[in-house]
Design a protein around this motif. Sequence first.
Motif, PDB file in Angstrom:
ATOM      1  N   THR A   1       0.805  -1.139  -0.054  1.00  0.00           N
ATOM      2  CA  THR A   1      -0.161  -0.018   0.026  1.00  0.00           C
ATOM      3  C   THR A   1       0.784   1.177   0.003  1.00  0.00           C
ATOM      4  OG1 THR A   1      -0.182   0.245   2.163  1.00  0.00           O
ATOM      5  CG2 THR A   1      -1.705  -1.090   1.439  1.00  0.00           C
ATOM      6  N   VAL A   2       0.380   2.367  -0.226  1.00  0.00           N
ATOM      7  CA  VAL A   2       0.979   3.777  -0.302  1.00  0.00           C
ATOM      8  C   VAL A   2       1.785   4.015   1.143  1.00  0.00           C
ATOM      9  CG1 VAL A   2       0.619   6.050  -0.405  1.00  0.00           C
ATOM     10  CG2 VAL A   2      -0.462   4.771  -1.687  1.00  0.00           C
ATOM     11  N   ALA A   3       0.725   3.697   2.144  1.00  0.00           N
ATOM     12  CA  ALA A   3       1.540   3.871   3.702  1.00  0.00           C
ATOM     13  C   ALA A   3       2.768   2.797   3.724  1.00  0.00           C
ATOM     14  CB  ALA A   3       0.726   3.724   4.836  1.00  0.00           C
TER      15      ALA A   3
ATOM     16  N   SER B   1      11.931   2.522   7.436  1.00  0.00           N
ATOM     17  CA  SER B   1      12.050   3.433   8.629  1.00  0.00           C
ATOM     18  C   SER B   1      10.378   3.188   9.026  1.00  0.00           C
ATOM     19  CB  SER B   1      12.199   4.748   8.125  1.00  0.00           C
ATOM     20  OG  SER B   1      13.011   4.925   7.100  1.00  0.00           O
ATOM     21  N   GLU B   2      10.142   1.986   9.368  1.00  0.00           N
ATOM     22  CA  GLU B   2       8.901   1.730   9.880  1.00  0.00           C
ATOM     23  C   GLU B   2       8.350   2.206  11.181  1.00  0.00           C
ATOM     24  OE1 GLU B   2      11.055  -0.556   9.020  1.00  0.00           O
ATOM     25  OE2 GLU B   2      10.480  -1.680   7.405  1.00  0.00           O
ATOM     26  N   ILE B   3       7.040   2.802  11.354  1.00  0.00           N
ATOM     27  CA  ILE B   3       6.461   3.289  12.767  1.00  0.00           C
ATOM     28  C   ILE B   3       5.946   2.085  13.402  1.00  0.00           C
ATOM     29  CG2 ILE B   3       4.823   4.829  13.918  1.00  0.00           C
ATOM     30  CD1 ILE B   3       4.609   6.486  11.299  1.00  0.00           C
ATOM     31  N   THR B   4       6.353   1.491  14.570  1.00  0.00           N
ATOM     32  CA  THR B   4       5.735   0.392  15.172  1.00  0.00           C
ATOM     33  C   THR B   4       5.257   0.773  16.692  1.00  0.00           C
ATOM     34  OG1 THR B   4       7.952   0.215  16.031  1.00  0.00           O
ATOM     35  CG2 THR B   4       7.667  -1.088  14.327  1.00  0.00           C
ATOM     36  N   LYS B   5       4.421  -0.304  17.090  1.00  0.00           N
ATOM     37  CA  LYS B   5       3.906  -0.088  18.093  1.00  0.00           C
ATOM     38  C   LYS B   5       4.189  -1.434  18.919  1.00  0.00           C
ATOM     39  CE  LYS B   5      -0.625   0.232  18.351  1.00  0.00           C
ATOM     40  NZ  LYS B   5      -2.082   0.563  17.860  1.00  0.00           N
ATOM     41  N   GLY B   6       5.132  -1.621  19.701  1.00  0.00           N
ATOM     42  CA  GLY B   6       5.586  -2.825  20.073  1.00  0.00           C
ATOM     43  C   GLY B   6       6.184  -3.512  18.997  1.00  0.00           C
ATOM     44  N   PRO B   7       5.883  -4.923  18.795  1.00  0.00           N
ATOM     45  CA  PRO B   7       6.784  -5.410  17.484  1.00  0.00           C
ATOM     46  C   PRO B   7       6.019  -5.083  16.446  1.00  0.00           C
ATOM     47  CG  PRO B   7       5.310  -7.011  18.750  1.00  0.00           C
ATOM     48  CD  PRO B   7       5.102  -5.503  19.607  1.00  0.00           C
ATOM     49  N   VAL B   8       4.711  -4.570  16.211  1.00  0.00           N
ATOM     50  CA  VAL B   8       3.834  -4.658  15.105  1.00  0.00           C
ATOM     51  C   VAL B   8       4.058  -3.131  14.636  1.00  0.00           C
ATOM     52  CG1 VAL B   8       1.368  -4.830  14.485  1.00  0.00           C
ATOM     53  CG2 VAL B   8       2.301  -6.150  16.634  1.00  0.00           C
ATOM     54  N   LEU B   9       3.674  -3.370  13.346  1.00  0.00           N
ATOM     55  CA  LEU B   9       3.482  -2.086  12.490  1.00  0.00           C
ATOM     56  C   LEU B   9       2.316  -1.105  12.808  1.00  0.00           C
ATOM     57  CD1 LEU B   9       3.999  -3.654   8.967  1.00  0.00           C
ATOM     58  CD2 LEU B   9       5.620  -2.154  10.139  1.00  0.00           C
ATOM     59  N   ASP B  10       2.622   0.138  13.149  1.00  0.00           N
ATOM     60  CA  ASP B  10       1.351   0.725  13.357  1.00  0.00           C
ATOM     61  C   ASP B  10       1.078   1.396  12.020  1.00  0.00           C
ATOM     62  OD1 ASP B  10      -0.279   2.642  14.245  1.00  0.00           O
ATOM     63  OD2 ASP B  10       1.233   3.335  16.089  1.00  0.00           O
TER      64      ASP B  10
ATOM     65  N   ALA C   1      -2.004   2.598  11.562  1.00  0.00           N
ATOM     66  CA  ALA C   1      -2.935   3.727  11.468  1.00  0.00           C
ATOM     67  C   ALA C   1      -1.947   5.036  11.514  1.00  0.00           C
ATOM     68  CB  ALA C   1      -3.765   3.634  12.602  1.00  0.00           C
ATOM     69  N   ALA C   2      -0.794   5.062  12.476  1.00  0.00           N
ATOM     70  CA  ALA C   2       0.019   6.212  12.554  1.00  0.00           C
ATOM     71  C   ALA C   2       0.739   6.420  11.154  1.00  0.00           C
ATOM     72  CB  ALA C   2       1.297   5.779  13.548  1.00  0.00           C
ATOM     73  N   ALA C   3       1.070   5.352  10.327  1.00  0.00           N
ATOM     74  CA  ALA C   3       1.842   5.730   9.005  1.00  0.00           C
ATOM     75  C   ALA C   3       0.997   6.094   8.103  1.00  0.00           C
ATOM     76  CB  ALA C   3       2.294   4.505   8.617  1.00  0.00           C
TER      77      ALA C   3
ATOM     78  N   VAL D   1       1.062  10.080   6.469  1.00  0.00           N
ATOM     79  CA  VAL D   1       0.925  10.344   4.823  1.00  0.00           C
ATOM     80  C   VAL D   1      -0.258  11.335   4.482  1.00  0.00           C
ATOM     81  CG1 VAL D   1       0.159   9.205   2.630  1.00  0.00           C
ATOM     82  CG2 VAL D   1       1.589   7.991   4.443  1.00  0.00           C
ATOM     83  N   ARG D   2      -1.503  11.178   5.592  1.00  0.00           N
ATOM     84  CA  ARG D   2      -2.312  12.126   5.259  1.00  0.00           C
ATOM     85  C   ARG D   2      -1.897  13.646   5.712  1.00  0.00           C
ATOM     86  NH1 ARG D   2      -6.338   8.141   5.588  1.00  0.00           N
ATOM     87  NH2 ARG D   2      -5.703   7.671   8.006  1.00  0.00           N
ATOM     88  N   ASP D   3      -1.288  13.667   6.910  1.00  0.00           N
ATOM     89  CA  ASP D   3      -0.695  14.994   7.148  1.00  0.00           C
ATOM     90  C   ASP D   3       0.242  15.500   6.520  1.00  0.00           C
ATOM     91  OD1 ASP D   3      -1.947  14.612   9.732  1.00  0.00           O
ATOM     92  OD2 ASP D   3      -0.378  13.946  10.893  1.00  0.00           O
ATOM     93  N   LEU D   4       1.240  14.835   5.675  1.00  0.00           N
ATOM     94  CA  LEU D   4       2.044  15.547   4.953  1.00  0.00           C
ATOM     95  C   LEU D   4       1.172  15.803   3.607  1.00  0.00           C
ATOM     96  CD1 LEU D   4       5.038  12.782   4.896  1.00  0.00           C
ATOM     97  CD2 LEU D   4       5.238  15.248   5.562  1.00  0.00           C
ATOM     98  N   GLY D   5       0.185  15.055   3.136  1.00  0.00           N
ATOM     99  CA  GLY D   5      -0.441  15.334   2.048  1.00  0.00           C
ATOM    100  C   GLY D   5      -1.194  16.828   2.409  1.00  0.00           C
ATOM    101  N   ALA D   6      -1.653  16.877   3.379  1.00  0.00           N
ATOM    102  CA  ALA D   6      -2.548  17.952   3.735  1.00  0.00           C
ATOM    103  C   ALA D   6      -1.651  19.377   3.850  1.00  0.00           C
ATOM    104  CB  ALA D   6      -3.220  17.975   5.101  1.00  0.00           C
ATOM    105  N   ARG D   7      -0.522  19.251   3.906  1.00  0.00           N
ATOM    106  CA  ARG D   7       0.723  20.286   4.450  1.00  0.00           C
ATOM    107  C   ARG D   7       1.078  20.512   2.861  1.00  0.00           C
ATOM    108  NH1 ARG D   7       5.641  18.519   7.185  1.00  0.00           N
ATOM    109  NH2 ARG D   7       6.735  19.361   5.525  1.00  0.00           N
ATOM    110  N   THR D   8       1.096  19.532   1.981  1.00  0.00           N
ATOM    111  CA  THR D   8       1.908  20.027   0.678  1.00  0.00           C
ATOM    112  C   THR D   8       1.231  19.850  -0.710  1.00  0.00           C
ATOM    113  OG1 THR D   8       2.519  17.611   0.441  1.00  0.00           O
ATOM    114  CG2 THR D   8       4.301  19.007   1.546  1.00  0.00           C
TER     115      THR D   8
END
Lengths: 508, 292
Positions: free
Chosen positions: A95-97, A104-113, A115-117, A121-128
């Motif tokens: 996927t895009v995220a 440079s993965e964002i994790t929550k414990g051992p698991v990919l986060d 939702a945060a990723a 992507v949405r924040d960067l998109g809104a900014r740029t």
Amino acid sequence: MSDAIRLAGIEKSFGAVRANRGADLQVARGEVHALVGENGAGKSTLMRILSGLYPADAGIIEVDGRDVTGWSTSDAIAAGVGMVHQHFMLVPTLTVAENVMLGSEITKGPVLDRAAAEQRVRDLGARTGLVVAPDRLVADLSVGEAQRVEILKTLYRGARILILDEPTAVLSPPEVQELWNVLRALRAEGGTVVLITHKLDEVIEVSDTITVMRQGATVARIPREGATPQSIARAMVGRDVVLARDFEFSGTSAGRGVASTPLLNVQNLLVSGARRTAVVDRVNFSVAPGEILGVAGVEGNGQTELIEAIAGLREAEGSISLGGLDLRPLDVRHRGDAGLSHIPEDRHERGLVLDYSIADNLILGQQHRFTSGVTIDVARVLAHAEERIRAYDIRPADPATPARSLSGGNQQKIVVAREMARDFKVLLASQPTRGVDVGAIELIHARLREARDQGKAILLVSADLAEVLALADRVAVMYGGRFVALLLRAEATPELLGQFMTGAEHAA
Amino acid sequence: MSVLDFLSQTLRIAVPFLLAAAGGVLSERAGLIALGLEGYMLGGAFCAAAVSFASGSPWLGVSAALVGGAVLALVYAVGTIRFRGDQVVIGIAINLLAVGLTRFFLRLFFGSSSNSPRVPGFGGTGTGFLALAYNPLVWIGVIVLPTLGWILYRTPFGLRVRAVGEHPAAAASVGVPVTRVRYIAVAFSGMLAALGGAYLALDQHQFTDGMTAGRGFIALAATIFGRWNPKGAGLACLLFAAAETLQIRLQGTHAIPSQFVEMIPYVLTIVALAGVVGRSVPPAALGKPSTE
């Protein structure tokens, strides 16, 4: 304040080819800087050196006033330098995220986060303004959206200096406008952008400063104010160089052969690319005996597909006939037997089997004419090779030498010698002198003129405007899959063709 | 015979498929063809039997199988990643190597060319679910593919495995250590398949020459038929195991020649690859040497 980027005296050679010879570049912080030049001028090489992909042979690289000469890609990423390559580096099944965070993965414990990723992507998109749904598969994205993901990847990693290699080559006009808005937004935030391109209207539209490269060196640095497409084109092509390259038309007068019936006739040719777009969009033309029709244009405007469709290497709609014979139902070999010869644009991909000997490469595609019974007649192959090697001055003059060990110029001479040995009526010559030395260029040009004078019809495609002007009797300009201009050689000036090539002017 | 008997027998047959197919999915998603599954299984079966016999502990036997499988897989990894050898050729070589090595050591340790003496297993005799529940390898077999699915789709390592098998250049361009990810994936695929082999040896309380009898290839078929994802591969394993159970049950009735039932996994795989049941797209970098 120090410059964002300062490159000085960059030298880089690949084998015998000097891609950069003493190239300089100075980019101020917070500007959009265009790096322009013809194909092979060394723009991409210079930027790959800056992004750590290649080491420079000599020269100094400074980023934000710090000497970073010899750094790696990961050093460059860490320092905030991100490059968007011409060929996307995206994993289509993710996927895009996932693509954005890979490595440079964002994790929550051992698991990919996830939702945060996706939120990042949405924040960067809104900014740029780089809006892409983060949960979509990259394989389902349009080219423009895929490019946004590439830029998002660099921003996610904290890039403040963004290098874009020919970003608009694959975009539609509205997508190009969106990209400009994004670049302006980045600049407003203090980001620095280096834009590699050879479309002059773009340069004028978005950039603050323009650096022009020619033959590996930096030849001009122009502020946008006062720059015109003509002045940039002049710096890109270099009038003196062009004059030195036999710019004057040396063929017979235009209009010759018009009375005779055309040998190659192409009507309504339509080639579809990926995503159902027309790569060659209903092109009509014909080539008369004793005529060279030169097709000029920036690469990637459908020239490759045009030639491959005529040669039988690509599906196409419309009609293609050779001396009245319909070529459409014939395969590549039978088109060859019908009198079609083809010098392909990429000698390594299509023209040669590099591990075969010179002699074997010289009969490739015509091997059925060199048989006795079921076996290949080695003696005849050898005699043929020796004759061709002499006629084209192929060095070394040893038929058993593998093609791989020859220089680019000699490899190209094998291809030309082979295609000229056919009993052909029509020749498709695609980039016939790309990446070859001056001596080989002269020889190949002389052979093309000879063939023309013998009454063959030649369709010449070249990204090198000087070559088209030196050889062609008529000149077509291809832009966006269409012939936007078709001129007699006498009417075709570099300035006029340049405007058609960059899409600045549309007429047909 | 009851439905319950049929299901328990299916599970018993499915366990080695499930374990080896997990190895197959992991290896292939990282871009390396899992042709050596059969060899890893056979090596694992022998190591488990030999060490269980010598130590009296099936747990030590299982540990030995893990080591044996990892060693064979690393031979494959070095050949294909480090030396960029052809994955098909080296995969076949691994299988032949495993046949030869197990035969050699069978003779050396047990003086037999056919089978080992009886070795300790995990208890639980007879058929039925109760007997199977005593065997920890059955439990591992049941959870292995869901766990692999969790790793592949929920963890950073899994994301990297999928990226490496699909577009290694893109993964490398963002700093993913492509070679290291591939070594790890292949080593674990060897261990998983070897667990499947250990299950066979300990379940039958002996090692017999060539005892895997193509189960590694069935697991590879399940990997492909399951379209390289853990859920699909698991369902394929169960389907193939059910077919084999059916074949055993039908023996003696001569209703269908058993050879036809034995063909089912392979026929289904060909059908799947031919695109009859939707498109079957392998990882794009499968079989290609690393570009890093």
